[in-house]
Design a protein around this motif. Structure first.
Motif, PDB file in Angstrom:
ATOM      1  N   GLU A  26       0.780  -1.103  -0.173  1.00 21.26           N
ATOM      2  CA  GLU A  26      -0.166  -0.215   0.021  1.00 21.26           C
ATOM      3  C   GLU A  26       0.869   1.391  -0.275  1.00 21.26           C
ATOM      4  N   SER A  27       2.009   1.246   0.647  1.00 23.63           N
ATOM      5  CA  SER A  27       2.979   2.449   0.868  1.00 23.63           C
ATOM      6  C   SER A  27       3.812   2.190  -0.516  1.00 23.63           C
ATOM      7  N   LYS A  28       3.849   1.206  -1.370  1.00 22.02           N
ATOM      8  CA  LYS A  28       4.733   1.200  -2.505  1.00 22.02           C
ATOM      9  C   LYS A  28       6.172   1.445  -2.310  1.00 22.02           C
ATOM     10  N   ASP A  29       6.618   1.248  -0.945  1.00 25.09           N
ATOM     11  CA  ASP A  29       8.097   1.184  -0.547  1.00 25.09           C
ATOM     12  C   ASP A  29       8.665   0.218  -1.141  1.00 25.09           C
ATOM     13  N   MET A  30       9.287   0.448  -2.110  1.00 23.63           N
ATOM     14  CA  MET A  30      10.210  -0.805  -2.780  1.00 23.63           C
ATOM     15  C   MET A  30      11.477  -1.243  -2.002  1.00 23.63           C
ATOM     16  N   THR A  31      12.016  -0.254  -1.249  1.00 16.86           N
ATOM     17  CA  THR A  31      13.125  -0.513  -0.378  1.00 16.86           C
ATOM     18  C   THR A  31      12.615  -1.452   0.647  1.00 16.86           C
ATOM     19  N   ALA A  32      11.546  -1.260   1.284  1.00 17.18           N
ATOM     20  CA  ALA A  32      11.038  -2.172   2.435  1.00 17.18           C
ATOM     21  C   ALA A  32      10.391  -3.536   1.790  1.00 17.18           C
ATOM     22  N   PHE A  33      10.196  -3.339   0.450  1.00 19.87           N
ATOM     23  CA  PHE A  33       9.593  -4.534  -0.135  1.00 19.87           C
ATOM     24  C   PHE A  33      11.099  -5.742  -0.237  1.00 19.87           C
ATOM     25  N   ALA A  34      11.803  -4.965  -0.607  1.00 24.26           N
ATOM     26  CA  ALA A  34      13.183  -5.795  -0.953  1.00 24.26           C
ATOM     27  C   ALA A  34      13.396  -6.466   0.454  1.00 24.26           C
ATOM     28  N   GLY A  35      13.586  -5.507   1.431  1.00 23.16           N
ATOM     29  CA  GLY A  35      13.820  -6.292   2.644  1.00 23.16           C
ATOM     30  C   GLY A  35      13.022  -7.371   3.230  1.00 23.16           C
TER      31      GLY A  35
END
Length: 146
Positions: free
Chosen positions: A89-98
């Motif tokens: 929902e936040s579209k935070d790709m950095t967090a997604f990678a983690g």
């Protein structure tokens, strides 16, 4: 007069015996009714438990499993999906990678868990994982949309 007295006595004796037999039959019938009522109560309680479990599963989508290790895995997977949804929902790709390391860890555990499932739990597991996969795909799609 003796014959009449003996006849009346015999009639009373037969009446007493008939009443006793009727009383015994009534007691037997009452016992049968009690047994049937107990069986019906047990069946209703079992059905109520099944309905409660189905409602719980439908309400939160998380079935309960007989093996504690399986239940622990499912709870951890629910946490992972909640985090995945939040990141999508936040579209935070950095967090997604983690998050990928946690996903890989869960995938490895899933292989171990699959061998521990009873027949009933295997069906619950399949239904749960299918529904979860659909949710995850929807989250991923929402993340990639502009």
């Amino acid at each position: 007069m003796k014959k009449m007295f003996l006849g009346a006595l015999a009639l009373m004796f037969l009446t007493v015996i008939s009443c006793k037999e009727a009383t015994d039959k009534a007691k037997d019938a009452a016992d049968n009714v009690e047994e049937v009522a107990e069986e019906a109560t047990e069946k209703v309680e079992e059905a109520a438990e099944e309905v409660a479990e189905a409602v719980e599963t439908a309400a939160d989508g998380v079935p309960s499993f007989s093996d504690p290790a399986v239940q622990e895995y499912v709870n951890a997977y629910e946490e992972y999906m909640a985090e995945y949804k939040k990141i999508a929902e936040s579209k935070d790709m950095t967090a997604f990678a983690g998050l990928s390391a946690k996903g890989q860890e869960l995938a490895t555990k899933a292989q171990d868990i699959a061998g521990k499932l009873s027949a009933e739990d295997a069906q619950k597991w399949t239904d749960y994982m299918t529904a979860s996969s659909k949710k995850m795909a929807a989250y991923a799609e929402a993340m990639t949309q502009q």
